[in-house]
Design a protein around this motif. Structure first.
Motif, mmCIF file in Angstrom:
data_model
loop_
_atom_site.group_PDB
_atom_site.id
_atom_site.type_symbol
_atom_site.label_atom_id
_atom_site.label_comp_id
_atom_site.label_asym_id
_atom_site.label_seq_id
_atom_site.Cartn_x
_atom_site.Cartn_y
_atom_site.Cartn_z
ATOM 1 N N ILE A 166 -10.041 -5.539 -2.042
ATOM 2 C CA ILE A 166 -8.832 -6.189 -1.545
ATOM 3 C C ILE A 166 -9.196 -7.496 -0.849
ATOM 4 O O ILE A 166 -10.100 -7.532 -0.005
ATOM 5 C CB ILE A 166 -8.080 -5.247 -0.589
ATOM 6 C CG1 ILE A 166 -7.515 -4.052 -1.368
ATOM 7 C CG2 ILE A 166 -6.970 -5.982 0.160
ATOM 8 C CD1 ILE A 166 -6.992 -2.934 -0.483
ATOM 9 N N GLU B 241 -6.338 0.283 -4.150
ATOM 10 C CA GLU B 241 -7.791 0.117 -4.240
ATOM 11 C C GLU B 241 -8.232 -0.038 -5.695
ATOM 12 O O GLU B 241 -9.059 -0.903 -6.014
ATOM 13 C CB GLU B 241 -8.493 1.293 -3.568
ATOM 14 C CG GLU B 241 -8.253 1.337 -2.060
ATOM 15 C CD GLU B 241 -8.564 2.684 -1.455
ATOM 16 O OE1 GLU B 241 -9.446 2.746 -0.580
ATOM 17 O OE2 GLU B 241 -7.923 3.675 -1.847
ATOM 18 N N ALA C 86 -6.951 -3.426 -7.015
ATOM 19 C CA ALA C 86 -7.770 -4.543 -6.549
ATOM 20 C C ALA C 86 -9.070 -4.635 -7.345
ATOM 21 O O ALA C 86 -9.555 -5.742 -7.643
ATOM 22 C CB ALA C 86 -8.070 -4.393 -5.057
ATOM 23 N N THR D 85 -13.438 -1.560 -0.616
ATOM 24 C CA THR D 85 -12.442 -2.009 -1.590
ATOM 25 C C THR D 85 -12.719 -3.450 -2.004
ATOM 26 O O THR D 85 -13.566 -4.132 -1.420
ATOM 27 C CB THR D 85 -11.005 -1.944 -1.013
ATOM 28 O OG1 THR D 85 -10.796 -3.072 -0.152
ATOM 29 C CG2 THR D 85 -10.771 -0.653 -0.251
ATOM 30 N N THR E 181 -2.278 -6.888 -0.346
ATOM 31 C CA THR E 181 -1.448 -5.708 -0.135
ATOM 32 C C THR E 181 -0.737 -5.794 1.207
ATOM 33 O O THR E 181 -1.340 -6.113 2.236
ATOM 34 C CB THR E 181 -2.266 -4.398 -0.203
ATOM 35 O OG1 THR E 181 -1.388 -3.273 -0.046
ATOM 36 C CG2 THR E 181 -3.351 -4.332 0.862
ATOM 37 N N LEU F 181 -4.837 -8.408 3.363
ATOM 38 C CA LEU F 181 -4.044 -7.253 3.797
ATOM 39 C C LEU F 181 -3.207 -7.676 4.996
ATOM 40 O O LEU F 181 -3.701 -8.352 5.903
ATOM 41 C CB LEU F 181 -4.947 -6.078 4.158
ATOM 42 C CG LEU F 181 -4.259 -4.823 4.727
ATOM 43 C CD1 LEU F 181 -4.974 -3.545 4.266
ATOM 44 C CD2 LEU F 181 -4.205 -4.848 6.264
ATOM 45 N N TRP G 161 0.845 -1.201 0.000
ATOM 46 C CA TRP G 161 0.000 0.000 0.000
ATOM 47 C C TRP G 161 0.876 1.246 0.000
ATOM 48 O O TRP G 161 0.580 2.226 -0.687
ATOM 49 C CB TRP G 161 -0.921 -0.003 1.227
ATOM 50 C CG TRP G 161 -2.113 0.905 1.078
ATOM 51 C CD1 TRP G 161 -2.119 2.209 0.704
ATOM 52 C CD2 TRP G 161 -3.491 0.541 1.269
ATOM 53 N NE1 TRP G 161 -3.399 2.703 0.664
ATOM 54 C CE2 TRP G 161 -4.270 1.700 1.011
ATOM 55 C CE3 TRP G 161 -4.136 -0.626 1.654
ATOM 56 C CZ2 TRP G 161 -5.661 1.706 1.125
ATOM 57 C CZ3 TRP G 161 -5.515 -0.617 1.772
ATOM 58 C CH2 TRP G 161 -6.271 0.543 1.505
#
Length: 396
Positions: free
Chosen positions: A200, A167, A170, A198, A182, A203, A155
């Motif tokens: 994603i 974002e 993704a 998002t 990320t 994370l 990120w």
């Protein structure tokens, strides 16, 4: 207020942060009298389990996630490995991974050695970055294929602070049916994140980057994302990560996340202003000092500056004589004499890449400390350049 001779001026917060006093206070009961196993059926262990649940909620609140999407790990590196290895095991028919040339070693080295970990051949695309450290989205789109199992893009870069458009990336991978991970170790707690908005899938974060202790991390796994555990064992973390929970550190991380949410405005106003003052002062007072990274698209606490024709290690040694702590790059590669792979990927000249210093501030830094660094740095650089044949040769 002035800086006393024995005071440590700590500007290496992208390497690690001090444990916040409130975090230590929250942890202490779980290192002393509340020592029960959170998985136990009795009340003594159950109250510890409740503390873990509260911490899980606090982490989820900071990320804009649901508590059931939070998996506690030992660190950001474990979280990175878990996400990437889970994806490639989920899709064994795919043999392609997309990442960048400026990732942290936790991702970079794993992608270098996927064949060793899996026994299968993999190829990876390492996305180039521009001279200011940013990514080209069209180049990213062109890198995706039907064989891509996962994309892993940080990120925010740990050395320059440059923020990547994860974002949007993704969203693009979602349309192609590709998983997206990320490494948000540097971003969490410094910039607003709302994962509900998002696409994603995974994370990673690490507690010691946001004033929690070392040895505790998190992997966010979006609800519905296929997942294969890295550590198999007991039923902990809903079967997603075996091993008895590190309760005190989990509680500490929860408290740190709550503090980060409360201090986000300060991070992006006062801390940013201190960073800007430091940066402007160094660039104007020291000849041939260069900013590395996009001037605006950066974390509010990070400044990476190159001082041409001197060695970063020598600069750090002289700074250390004044109790000033900073870094010449990632703490995970500080033992290397090679210039930063991040700066090389950005095309920073060799004469500047070797003399790069990363200053990374936190809410505990003061204006007096910034003034102290601005007072000491010009003389340090001037002294080292006076001993450098390269400086003399290029400034006749």
């Amino acid at each position: 207020m002035t800086v006393s001779p024995d005071q440590v001026v700590y500007m290496d917060n992208n390497a690690t942060t001090r444990v916040a006093p409130e975090v230590l206070d929250a942890m202490m009961p779980y290192l002393t009298e509340l020592y029960g196993n959170p998985s136990s059926m009795h009340t003594f262990g159950g109250q510890v389990g409740q503390a873990v649940s509260q911490a899980r909620q606090e982490v989820a609140d900071l990320l804009g996630a649901s508590p059931e999407e939070i998996v506690f790990t030992s660190c950001g590196t474990e979280s990175d490995s878990t996400a990437i290895l889970s994806a490639i095991q989920t899709y064994p028919e795919k043999n392609h991974v997309v990442t960048t040339r400026v990732e942290h070693p936790a991702v970079k080295n794993l992608c270098d050695n996927l064949e060793i970990f899996t026994g299968r051949k993999y190829h990876s695309t390492r996305l180039h970055v521009e001279a200011d450290g940013t990514l080209d989205l069209q180049r990213f789109k062109d890198s995706l294929t039907d064989e891509t199992a996962i994309v892993s893009v940080m990120w925010a870069n740990n050395e320059t602070g440059v923020i990547f458009p994860v974002e949007e990336m993704a969203r693009i991978t979602k349309e192609r049916g590709i998983l997206f991970h990320t490494d948000a170790v540097q971003a969490v707690g410094k910039i607003p994140i709302n994962l509900k908005e998002t696409a994603i899938d995974f994370l990673s974060l690490s507690g010691h980057k946001l004033h929690a202790p070392k040895g505790i991390g998190v992997l966010y796994v979006r609800k519905g994302t296929p997942f294969i555990p890295f550590l198999n064992g007991g039923h902990q973390e809903r079967g997603r990560r075996g091993g008895t929970e590190n309760v005190a550190s989990i509680v500490g991380l929860g408290k740190a996340c709550a503090l980060a949410a409360a201090k986000m405005d300060e991070e992006n106003t006062r801390v940013r202003a201190l960073r800007d003052k430091l940066e402007k002062g160094l660039l104007t007072s020291i000849p041939k000092a260069l900013l590395n990274g996009h001037p605006e698209q950066r974390l509010p606490n990070t400044a990476n500056i190159s001082f041409e024709y001197v060695e970063g290690e020598a600069i750090l040694l002289h700074m250390n004589q004044h109790n000033i702590c900073a870094s010449s790059g990632s703490a995970c590669t500080s033992g290397s004499l090679e210039p930063s792979h991040v700066l090389r990927a950005m095309g920073v000249p060799f004469t500047a890449a070797h003399g790069s210093i990363r200053f990374s501030l936190s809410i505990y830094n003061t204006e007096e400390e910034v003034d102290f660094v601005l007072e000491k740095m010009p003389a340090i650089i001037a002294k080292l350049r006076a001993m450098s044949p390269f400086w003399e040769e290029n400034n006749k």
